[in-house]
Write an enzyme that holds these catalytic residues in place. Structure first.
Site, PDB file in Angstrom:
ATOM      1  N   ASP A   3       0.878  -1.152   0.000  1.00  0.00           N
ATOM      2  CA  ASP A   3       0.000   0.000   0.000  1.00  0.00           C
ATOM      3  C   ASP A   3       0.925   1.214   0.000  1.00  0.00           C
ATOM      4  O   ASP A   3       2.127   1.092   0.247  1.00  0.00           O
ATOM      5  CB  ASP A   3      -0.901  -0.030   1.241  1.00  0.00           C
ATOM      6  CG  ASP A   3      -1.839   1.158   1.290  1.00  0.00           C
ATOM      7  OD1 ASP A   3      -2.466   1.474   0.263  1.00  0.00           O
ATOM      8  OD2 ASP A   3      -1.949   1.783   2.364  1.00  0.00           O
ATOM      9  N   ASP A  62      -1.033  -0.583   6.089  1.00  0.00           N
ATOM     10  CA  ASP A  62      -1.255   0.085   7.373  1.00  0.00           C
ATOM     11  C   ASP A  62      -2.692  -0.026   7.863  1.00  0.00           C
ATOM     12  O   ASP A  62      -3.020   0.486   8.921  1.00  0.00           O
ATOM     13  CB  ASP A  62      -0.864   1.560   7.283  1.00  0.00           C
ATOM     14  CG  ASP A  62      -1.818   2.360   6.406  1.00  0.00           C
ATOM     15  OD1 ASP A  62      -2.137   1.894   5.292  1.00  0.00           O
ATOM     16  OD2 ASP A  62      -2.259   3.438   6.829  1.00  0.00           O
ATOM     17  N   LYS A  94      -9.144  -3.287  -2.368  1.00  0.00           N
ATOM     18  CA  LYS A  94      -8.956  -4.048  -1.127  1.00  0.00           C
ATOM     19  C   LYS A  94     -10.115  -3.805  -0.163  1.00  0.00           C
ATOM     20  O   LYS A  94     -10.555  -2.669  -0.061  1.00  0.00           O
ATOM     21  CB  LYS A  94      -7.637  -3.634  -0.468  1.00  0.00           C
ATOM     22  CG  LYS A  94      -6.410  -3.854  -1.331  1.00  0.00           C
ATOM     23  CD  LYS A  94      -5.161  -3.171  -0.750  1.00  0.00           C
ATOM     24  CE  LYS A  94      -5.272  -1.659  -0.809  1.00  0.00           C
ATOM     25  NZ  LYS A  94      -4.017  -0.980  -0.370  1.00  0.00           N
ATOM     26  N   ASP A 110       0.023   5.276   0.744  1.00  0.00           N
ATOM     27  CA  ASP A 110      -0.129   6.333   1.751  1.00  0.00           C
ATOM     28  C   ASP A 110      -0.179   5.717   3.147  1.00  0.00           C
ATOM     29  O   ASP A 110      -0.942   4.783   3.399  1.00  0.00           O
ATOM     30  CB  ASP A 110      -1.396   7.143   1.487  1.00  0.00           C
ATOM     31  CG  ASP A 110      -1.414   8.430   2.290  1.00  0.00           C
ATOM     32  OD1 ASP A 110      -0.381   9.120   2.330  1.00  0.00           O
ATOM     33  OD2 ASP A 110      -2.458   8.738   2.897  1.00  0.00           O
TER      34      ASP A 110
END
EC number: 3.1.3.21
Length: 307
Positions: free
Chosen positions: A27, A246, A221, A29
């Site tokens: 991922d 995250d 996702k 950001d």
């Protein structure tokens, strides 16, 4: 085997997990950067992974950026050179899906922005609807606008111009027999610096689903579809692939659902307190949110990658 969320250190197990992996999916950001600042040590860690021959891919739910925009940002922030084929954004994967799912001559009514439009155009999907909606009271307002006969799908992405008029028009198209309803992702909130947040695409998807009284097919996702796009592009083995993210409810859940090794980094949204709650729960659905490993930051991979 039950997930345990162990710290990924310099142990033999940690080295083995990284050594045996043929691909690492990230991922972006909150994992590689925050805003326009790279996470310290992240670029160096990815450089070492690339140098070790690992296939790096970038998997994001953000539908407001094109793949090319991500390639340029990776370069700007000092990450290893990337090609567009390594980037799997929900905008691109939605366009890829519709290019196969729409009937010949079919078009999509799009609630989204310029990036979503660009990705659709790049794969040859005819579409309309992006940009501001006509003003209420006008002849082309949603409840009165003439319908395009070619529309066979409604695609919902991040749309700063979302409005009641657009919602009306989306519902009118979805009342046609066989009209597809597709959403780029279900992220309900987008975190901002300082602890604030703004509504995410999931809020818009839910509004259209409520009006249409049916569920959308979700691209991003934790849907398996976005990983299937990666697998088809690079023919990678899930058992030898690591998903780094995250967010437990998107990155980690997708990785677990697809049989990947999952690694949570604590530089973004989810916390160890949340993981602990899921570990202590008897609910099978909550246990799916537990990663295999965690690190404080992607930089913590560097000692493990020394050899």
């Amino acid at each position: 085997m039950a997930k345990r969320c162990e710290r990924l250190g310099t142990s033999a197990a940690a080295r083995s997990a990284l050594r045996d992996a043929e691909a690492v999916l990230f991922d972006c950001d909150g994992v590689l950067w925050r805003g326009e600042a790279a996470i310290p040590g992240a670029a160096e860690a990815l450089g070492r992974l690339a140098g070790a021959g690992k296939q790096l891919c970038y998997v994001t739910n953000n539908s407001s950026r094109t793949r090319q925009a991500y390639v340029e940002k990776l370069q700007r922030l000092g990450f290893p050179p990337a090609e567009t084929r390594q980037v799997f954004g929900s905008a691109y994967c939605a366009a890829r899906y519709l290019s196969h799912a729409l009937p010949a001559g079919g078009a999509a009514y799009v609630l989204g922005g310029a990036a979503l439009s660009a990705e659709l155009e790049a794969v040859g999907v005819a579409h309309l609807g992006t940009g501001p909606a006509p003003e209420p009271g006008s002849a082309n307002f949603g409840s009165r606008a003439p319908l395009d006969p070619s529309v066979r799908a409604v695609l919902v992405g991040y749309d700063e111009h979302f409005s009641y008029g657009k919602l009306c028009l989306a519902l009118r198209y979805l009342m046609r027999d066989g009209c597809l309803l597709v959403g780029t992702n279900r992220d309900n909130r987008l975190p901002l610096e300082g602890g604030s947040a703004v509504p995410g695409t999931g809020c818009l998807v839910k509004a259209v689903e409520t009006a249409a009284e049916r569920e959308a097919f979700i691209i991003g996702k934790p849907s398996r579809y976005i990983f299937e796009c990666v697998g088809k592009e690079f023919n990678i083995d899930p058992a030898r692939t690591i998903m780094v993210g995250d967010r437990l409810d998107t990155d980690i859940l997708m990785g677990n659902n697809c049989g990947l090794t999952t690694l949570l980094t604590l530089t973004g949204v989810s916390t160890l307190e949340e993981v602990k709650g899921h570990l202590e729960s008897d609910c099978p659905e909550r246990r799916k949110l537990v990663p295999d490993y965690y690190v404080d930051s992607i930089a913590d991979l560097l000692p493990t990658l020394q050899d």
